[in-house]
Design an enzyme around this catalytic site. Sequence first.
Site: not given
Ligand code: BJW
Length: 234
Positions: A59, A91-92, A109, A201-202
């Site tokens: 990546r 987040q990117n 992130h 958002n899309l």
């Molecule tokens: C378009 C489009 C176009 C498409 N035009 N739009 C249970 C409940 C609640 C929370 C938790 C839980 N169990 C665990 C947790 C916590 C966990 C979490 O949230 N898990 C969930 C899965 C439930 N979170 C964590 O662990 C985080 N840390 C944490 O919480 O620490 C404790 C804390 C507590 C309190 C305060 C602070 C901290 C850490 C999260 C780390 C996320 N890392 C990643 C991966 C990185 C590695 C990598 O890159 O390989 O980050 S996960 C991945 O998802 C990446 C992204 O930044 C993140 C978000 O994704 P994003 O950007 O939203 O992408 P998509 O694909 O989901 O969505 C794309 C959108 O675009 C879609 O809606 C499309 O429709 C749209 N789209 N084309 C406009 N052309």
Amino acid sequence: MTSIRNIVILTGAGVSAESGIDTFRDGGGLWEQHRVEDVATPEAFVRDPDLVLRFYDMRRAAIQTKAPNAAHDALARLDREWPGELLIVTQNVDDLHERAGARRVLHMHGEHLNVWCTACDARSRWTGPLIHRPGCPECGEAALRPDIVWFGEMPYRMDEIFAALEEADLFVSIGTSGAVYPAAGFVRNARELGAQTLELNLEPSQGSGWFDEARHGPASELVPAWVDEVLAQR
Ligand code: BJW
């Protein structure tokens, strides 16, 4: 739109989708090709470091062949021309906001083009592979990992993000599914702190119902149109 001065923008993978970078949760996205728990947790890195390093090497190489799109360009223009406070919390882990010219960007992130040395804690810029276990530019130890926030790890600079949300008159979420916390909760935090909220958002995100207004379509169209609108009412 009532008078606004301070803006916080949250961006996600959807902003970079039209640059050819895979999102995570869309059909054909990264999490359909790889199990999260195999590649994006600290436990995965301990269990199978080669798999994790290869995933990120691939990546890191790929993002360097991509270019910013009209959404990144429009946000960079807003950053240049907006006279009030502005923070792009992304987040990117790509660098397309910066390559478009945006300066007020915070990578909550982490970044593909950084490495983190687990021996001396230094962060260094890194464009090549890690699979051959190169030494840290600072201390020489072969203890580098991608500077990416994995599940279960604390996202970066949360204090700065909350300080900006406290001052925000407008919170705009662009191209994110609202599936990952704490970012997914920012809309509720912003509302409670008195900001107007807008989703671009899309399709409706998981948190769409929390926004005062939601517009749906491709970021390359919605974002330039919104930036024109917001700059016109300076
Ligand atoms: C378009 C489009 C176009 C498409 N035009 N739009 C249970 C409940 C609640 C929370 C938790 C839980 N169990 C665990 C947790 C916590 C966990 C979490 O949230 N898990 C969930 C899965 C439930 N979170 C964590 O662990 C985080 N840390 C944490 O919480 O620490 C404790 C804390 C507590 C309190 C305060 C602070 C901290 C850490 C999260 C780390 C996320 N890392 C990643 C991966 C990185 C590695 C990598 O890159 O390989 O980050 S996960 C991945 O998802 C990446 C992204 O930044 C993140 C978000 O994704 P994003 O950007 O939203 O992408 P998509 O694909 O989901 O969505 C794309 C959108 O675009 C879609 O809606 C499309 O429709 C749209 N789209 N084309 C406009 N052309």
